[in-house]
Design a protein around this motif. Structure first.
Motif, PDB file in Angstrom:
ATOM      1  N   LYS A  26       2.008   4.140  -7.794  1.00  0.00           N
ATOM      2  CA  LYS A  26       2.567   5.132  -8.709  1.00  0.00           C
ATOM      3  C   LYS A  26       4.091   5.100  -8.734  1.00  0.00           C
ATOM      4  O   LYS A  26       4.711   5.711  -9.606  1.00  0.00           O
ATOM      5  CB  LYS A  26       2.095   6.529  -8.308  1.00  0.00           C
ATOM      6  CG  LYS A  26       0.589   6.738  -8.448  1.00  0.00           C
ATOM      7  CD  LYS A  26       0.210   8.151  -8.042  1.00  0.00           C
ATOM      8  CE  LYS A  26      -1.282   8.384  -8.181  1.00  0.00           C
ATOM      9  NZ  LYS A  26      -1.680   9.753  -7.771  1.00  0.00           N
ATOM     10  N   ASP A  27       4.666   4.425  -7.726  1.00  0.00           N
ATOM     11  CA  ASP A  27       6.129   4.309  -7.626  1.00  0.00           C
ATOM     12  C   ASP A  27       6.789   5.681  -7.528  1.00  0.00           C
ATOM     13  O   ASP A  27       7.708   6.009  -8.285  1.00  0.00           O
ATOM     14  CB  ASP A  27       6.687   3.524  -8.809  1.00  0.00           C
ATOM     15  CG  ASP A  27       8.177   3.200  -8.645  1.00  0.00           C
ATOM     16  OD1 ASP A  27       8.641   3.188  -7.484  1.00  0.00           O
ATOM     17  OD2 ASP A  27       8.859   2.986  -9.655  1.00  0.00           O
ATOM     18  N   GLU A  28       6.316   6.480  -6.566  1.00  0.00           N
ATOM     19  CA  GLU A  28       6.902   7.809  -6.373  1.00  0.00           C
ATOM     20  C   GLU A  28       6.609   8.311  -4.972  1.00  0.00           C
ATOM     21  O   GLU A  28       5.691   7.828  -4.290  1.00  0.00           O
ATOM     22  CB  GLU A  28       6.347   8.800  -7.401  1.00  0.00           C
ATOM     23  CG  GLU A  28       4.858   9.074  -7.259  1.00  0.00           C
ATOM     24  CD  GLU A  28       4.362  10.080  -8.284  1.00  0.00           C
ATOM     25  OE1 GLU A  28       5.017  10.252  -9.321  1.00  0.00           O
ATOM     26  OE2 GLU A  28       3.301  10.688  -8.037  1.00  0.00           O
ATOM     27  N   ILE A  29       7.399   9.281  -4.557  1.00  0.00           N
ATOM     28  CA  ILE A  29       7.197   9.885  -3.252  1.00  0.00           C
ATOM     29  C   ILE A  29       5.984  10.814  -3.303  1.00  0.00           C
ATOM     30  O   ILE A  29       5.786  11.555  -4.266  1.00  0.00           O
ATOM     31  CB  ILE A  29       8.472  10.642  -2.800  1.00  0.00           C
ATOM     32  CG1 ILE A  29       8.387  10.996  -1.321  1.00  0.00           C
ATOM     33  CG2 ILE A  29       8.719  11.878  -3.657  1.00  0.00           C
ATOM     34  CD1 ILE A  29       9.708  11.476  -0.749  1.00  0.00           C
ATOM     35  N   ILE A  30       5.136  10.738  -2.266  1.00  0.00           N
ATOM     36  CA  ILE A  30       3.936  11.573  -2.241  1.00  0.00           C
ATOM     37  C   ILE A  30       3.972  12.594  -1.101  1.00  0.00           C
ATOM     38  O   ILE A  30       3.148  13.500  -1.052  1.00  0.00           O
ATOM     39  CB  ILE A  30       2.663  10.711  -2.127  1.00  0.00           C
ATOM     40  CG1 ILE A  30       2.750   9.765  -0.928  1.00  0.00           C
ATOM     41  CG2 ILE A  30       2.431   9.937  -3.421  1.00  0.00           C
ATOM     42  CD1 ILE A  30       1.491   8.952  -0.687  1.00  0.00           C
ATOM     43  N   GLU A 111      -7.157  -6.505  -0.957  1.00  0.00           N
ATOM     44  CA  GLU A 111      -6.517  -7.818  -0.828  1.00  0.00           C
ATOM     45  C   GLU A 111      -5.377  -7.794   0.185  1.00  0.00           C
ATOM     46  O   GLU A 111      -4.572  -8.722   0.254  1.00  0.00           O
ATOM     47  CB  GLU A 111      -6.002  -8.284  -2.193  1.00  0.00           C
ATOM     48  CG  GLU A 111      -7.126  -8.495  -3.214  1.00  0.00           C
ATOM     49  CD  GLU A 111      -6.600  -8.941  -4.564  1.00  0.00           C
ATOM     50  OE1 GLU A 111      -5.346  -8.958  -4.731  1.00  0.00           O
ATOM     51  OE2 GLU A 111      -7.416  -9.269  -5.435  1.00  0.00           O
ATOM     52  N   ASN A 112      -5.304  -6.691   0.947  1.00  0.00           N
ATOM     53  CA  ASN A 112      -4.299  -6.509   1.996  1.00  0.00           C
ATOM     54  C   ASN A 112      -2.877  -6.331   1.451  1.00  0.00           C
ATOM     55  O   ASN A 112      -1.894  -6.483   2.175  1.00  0.00           O
ATOM     56  CB  ASN A 112      -4.320  -7.669   2.996  1.00  0.00           C
ATOM     57  CG  ASN A 112      -3.719  -7.270   4.336  1.00  0.00           C
ATOM     58  OD1 ASN A 112      -3.914  -6.138   4.804  1.00  0.00           O
ATOM     59  ND2 ASN A 112      -2.984  -8.179   4.955  1.00  0.00           N
ATOM     60  N   SER A 113      -2.763  -6.028   0.179  1.00  0.00           N
ATOM     61  CA  SER A 113      -1.445  -5.752  -0.399  1.00  0.00           C
ATOM     62  C   SER A 113      -1.040  -4.307  -0.106  1.00  0.00           C
ATOM     63  O   SER A 113      -1.890  -3.409  -0.133  1.00  0.00           O
ATOM     64  CB  SER A 113      -1.471  -5.976  -1.914  1.00  0.00           C
ATOM     65  OG  SER A 113      -1.737  -7.322  -2.215  1.00  0.00           O
ATOM     66  N   PRO A 114       0.239  -4.056   0.182  1.00  0.00           N
ATOM     67  CA  PRO A 114       0.699  -2.697   0.479  1.00  0.00           C
ATOM     68  C   PRO A 114       0.465  -1.739  -0.680  1.00  0.00           C
ATOM     69  O   PRO A 114       0.710  -2.094  -1.835  1.00  0.00           O
ATOM     70  CB  PRO A 114       2.195  -2.872   0.744  1.00  0.00           C
ATOM     71  CG  PRO A 114       2.355  -4.294   1.114  1.00  0.00           C
ATOM     72  CD  PRO A 114       1.335  -5.032   0.314  1.00  0.00           C
ATOM     73  N   VAL A 115      -0.022  -0.558  -0.352  1.00  0.00           N
ATOM     74  CA  VAL A 115      -0.259   0.477  -1.354  1.00  0.00           C
ATOM     75  C   VAL A 115       0.600   1.710  -1.080  1.00  0.00           C
ATOM     76  O   VAL A 115       1.192   2.284  -1.996  1.00  0.00           O
ATOM     77  CB  VAL A 115      -1.753   0.873  -1.393  1.00  0.00           C
ATOM     78  CG1 VAL A 115      -1.979   2.038  -2.346  1.00  0.00           C
ATOM     79  CG2 VAL A 115      -2.614  -0.319  -1.801  1.00  0.00           C
ATOM     80  N   LYS A 116       0.686   2.081   0.180  1.00  0.00           N
ATOM     81  CA  LYS A 116       1.491   3.241   0.569  1.00  0.00           C
ATOM     82  C   LYS A 116       2.241   2.921   1.857  1.00  0.00           C
ATOM     83  O   LYS A 116       1.748   2.168   2.697  1.00  0.00           O
ATOM     84  CB  LYS A 116       0.593   4.473   0.776  1.00  0.00           C
ATOM     85  CG  LYS A 116      -0.140   4.923  -0.485  1.00  0.00           C
ATOM     86  CD  LYS A 116      -1.119   6.036  -0.184  1.00  0.00           C
ATOM     87  CE  LYS A 116      -1.924   6.412  -1.445  1.00  0.00           C
ATOM     88  NZ  LYS A 116      -2.945   7.432  -1.152  1.00  0.00           N
TER      89      LYS A 116
END
Length: 203
Positions: A26-30, A111-116
């Motif tokens: 989402k490209d935002e702080i959660i 796929e082991n890609s960073p999400v958060k």
């Protein structure tokens, strides 16, 4: 006994560093512990707005490339790897603070890609300012050392050379000999002091 979210949140609020979490999709702080708002002077809504594109809107122009490189490293990081960098970030009033930022991915996709990722932020402006002052003092010492080595020692060496030529019987009277001996001792002491200054500045 398990630790609930309220406890963790209170722990973060009591911490002297800012704790946050970013959603890279989402490209935002959660999540924000609230300390970042206090450090930078933004409201929660303003901070969330600035978090777009990893806070690039408030990162110092000269540090934007460094910020992008840190994000690239985070995207390629191994599980458990911490990515650290220092960035100058603009406060709400326009002043820049130097922040030490440590990021670690805590959620990945199939796929082991960073999400958060979790981010820990500490204001190190005072430390950087002190370091700059120390560097300025060291530069002054280096200049003094240079002047001592090249501009002060040369005249003293010339005096010593002239005095060696003056050690002739034709020059010496009893009165002159006393003056000469006193001058010789003084110059020798001055030369010794210069050597000591050089030794101190080189350690």
């Amino acid at each position: 006994m398990g630790l609930n979210f309220s406890f963790i949140k209170s722990l973060h609020r009591a911490s002297p560093v800012a704790v946050g979490a970013m959603d890279m999709v989402k490209d935002e702080i959660i999540y924000s512990s609230g300390h970042a708002e206090k450090i930078l002077g933004y409201s929660k809504e303003e901070l969330k707005k600035h978090s777009k594109n990893y806070f690039e809107s408030i990162v110092h122009p000269d540090d934007k490339q460094k910020s992008r490189e840190a994000i690239s490293k985070l995207m390629e990081s191994d599980v458990g790897e911490i990515i650290e960098c220092t960035l100058r970030v603009k406060k709400s009033g326009g002043k820049y603070l130097t922040l030490l930022i440590r990021d670690i991915v805590f959620d990945r996709d199939d796929e082991n890609s960073p999400v958060k990722f979790t981010t820990i932020v500490q204001d190190v402006s005072d430390v950087v300012a002190l370091e700059n002052k120390l560097n300025e003092k060291l530069e002054v010492i280096r200049k003094i050392s240079y002047k001592n080595s090249h501009e002060l020692r040369a005249p003293v060496a010339n005096i010593i050379g002239l005095m060696s030529l003056m050690k002739e019987e034709s020059f010496k009277t009893e009165f002159n000999a006393k003056i000469f001996n006193h001058l010789e001792e003084t110059v020798a002491k001055l030369d010794e002091i210069i050597h000591d200054i050089n030794n101190l500045s080189n350690t």
